[in-house]
Write an enzyme that holds these catalytic residues in place. Sequence first.
Site, PDB file in Angstrom:
ATOM      1  CD  GLU A 148      -2.840   0.986   2.323  1.00 47.68           C
ATOM      2  OE1 GLU A 148      -2.714   0.121   3.209  1.00 47.68           O
ATOM      3  OE2 GLU A 148      -3.498   2.021   2.464  1.00 47.68           O
ATOM      4  CG  ASP A 149       1.602   2.788   3.316  1.00 47.22           C
ATOM      5  OD1 ASP A 149       0.574   3.098   2.693  1.00 47.22           O
ATOM      6  OD2 ASP A 149       1.633   2.548   4.533  1.00 47.22           O
TER       7      ASP A 149
END
Length: 743
Positions: free
Chosen positions: A100-101
């Site tokens: 996600e990051d």
Amino acid sequence: MSEVQDIDSFIPGNYTQEDKQLIASVYSPLAEKCKQRFTPEKYEMVTRAFQVACKAHETDRRKSGEPYITHPVEVAKIIFDEMGLGATSVACAFLHDTVEDTEITLENIKEQFGEKIALIIQGLTKISEVVDLSSHSLQAVNFRKILLTISEDIRVIMVKLADRLHNMRTLENMRKDKQLKIASETLFLYAPLAHRFGFYLVKSELEDLCLKYVEAEDYSEISQKLSDTKERRAQYIQEFIKPIEKALENSGLSFEVNGRSKHIYSIWNKIKNKNVAFEEMFDLFAIRIILDSPLDREKSDCWKAYSIVTDFYKPNPDRLKDFISSPKANGYESLHTTVMGPKGRWVEVQIRTERMHSIAEQGLAAHWKYKEGKSNEGALDQWIKHVREILKNPESDAIEFVNNFKSELFDEEIYTFSPQGEVIMLSQGATALDFAFHIHTQIGYHCMGAKVNHKLVPISHTLSNGDQVEIITSKKQKPNEDWLQFAKTSKARSKIKASLKEEKKEVASQGKEILNRKLKAQKIKPSTENYHEIATYLNYQTVLDLFYDIAQKKVELADIKTFRKEGDRIFAPKEETKTKEVKFEGNVREFLNKDADLMIMGAASNEIDYEFAKCCNPIPGDDVFGFITINSGIKIHRNSCPNAVDLISRYGYRVVKVTWNKQKEIAFLSGLRIKGFDDKGLVHKITNIISSDMRLNMQSINIVSEDGVFEGTIHIFVNDKKEMNALLQKIKSLDGMIECSRI
Ligand code: MN
């Protein structure tokens, strides 16, 4: 620890020396323990996961200023230490925020760690996506998506819960508004899930932390009071144990006694909901006797301990709960009793073995630990299966879905039995109808009623613990709208809705035929485009709705004549030639209060002709409105008439407000629909009530009987609504009635 000491090569990524020291100090205690517990291959995999995450997050910082990687490490610690999960889950904890990051993709994860871990990470990524987007209206939809990911691999939710727990523990670094958002999301979703999976410790910590941010003052007040009274509680527990300790020892049991108090959130809840002051709360803590018993003696040892406790303290006979013979759906096992302790206080005593205790606190994770022994994984597996089933059957109303489902997460279960003695676990409040759907969808569809403990009851009957239930079916029976009031479980509700939808489709297909005939008579081609043109003209959202209403004879199709023909197509007349529309939203009553004129029925002053609509047969006292028809004057409908919304929304300008003239007294024809078991002369009793008790005149009675159940209609003359309600009440209270309602 040699690898960790060589910090530079062990911790990849562009970190300062200081950061590397910090990361190593957080990571190495966990690494040590993993090395001891996991095989070398698994340990290698876990280490690799840490290093990949370390490199990936090299530029990220937490709000506290620490390198971001400390967060995945802490999550991995929760997974390992507090939840007791294995290497795959630990690796996933390290990697949970990478896709996600950071630059890392799911493909990367799959290449390096294989399919299974990639799937879990994918699930975790999906969850954050939906939760980050969430506004209140979206939550419902998200909830379903989260359930979907859980049912793919249960470890998704365990890592997510650990992630959430760490975020809650470090919430003080967040902005105030973020704190509130995260805390309420936790209360809404994650605490119920932790409960459902039996992570008692995680659930209570999550709830307490939420309270700390959402109701800070209450939180600190309660925790202060708890610590102030700690000593007194400890003393009381000592006093309680003293006499039984010896007896337990003498009987050869090895045990431990403690008294854990309720967590702050549940105390707070009780203060709020039950209006009890902290000082008056006597069930602040329960005494736990935890036995060290081998698997094959667990049950008998628990009952032995029970017998000793109750030799000394008198038990409350109503408060014995045996969750050992019948564990809760989340796997919880224990023996609960409430006894009269020293100083005349009721005290709850929980008796369980060490195995049961760790299941109580760690839930599913502990199940896996004790897999070799007897286990309740079955119950959880069943629940997951149940989740999948519900998800397969999507309802259009996501909010309702969530509400049902959430209440199921927290509902206590009841145990019921089939006629063969099979245990059927249902949530509290479940009815005979829910039971039927639980057994089989077809049994649900054809459920007429049930015998509960050999006594006939209607499908709406609420079941209690220990009921033996036999479902009575009839081929003629099928679901109707009313059933949604009786069905409490999401399974039954979604099946009923699906069936109603099916039926609507069937009715609609008849409507389609009618329309086709009409079109052909006017030499218009029945085609999708033409259907749409008509549906739009008549303000229908879908063609299906149009067909359905045609079949129900709710639509006037005369206007089609005014349509313009062009080849095979027809076109609705332009806006100005269309009849005046009144925008109608909301309910009938509001509409009438706003716009309509008043007409008084039966008043000498107005000579307007009116008739009572056959579709709803109003009687004095009903809320009604008048509708100006083309040929037959004003028709009076009940506000609750199935046609009301439709009439008002399309011909609002033809509606008049009407009211009953109180003086007028005539009898009104009205109908009853009745259904019941016909083995007791029930029909005779009903007619008796009508003619003898209530002294009403019957116009007609029409009863068909099949499979021991009768069904029919009775038409009677009543004076007003009050009388009608009294009659309904009396008939409903007869033994053996399944249904009695006004037509
Ligand atoms: Mn995270």
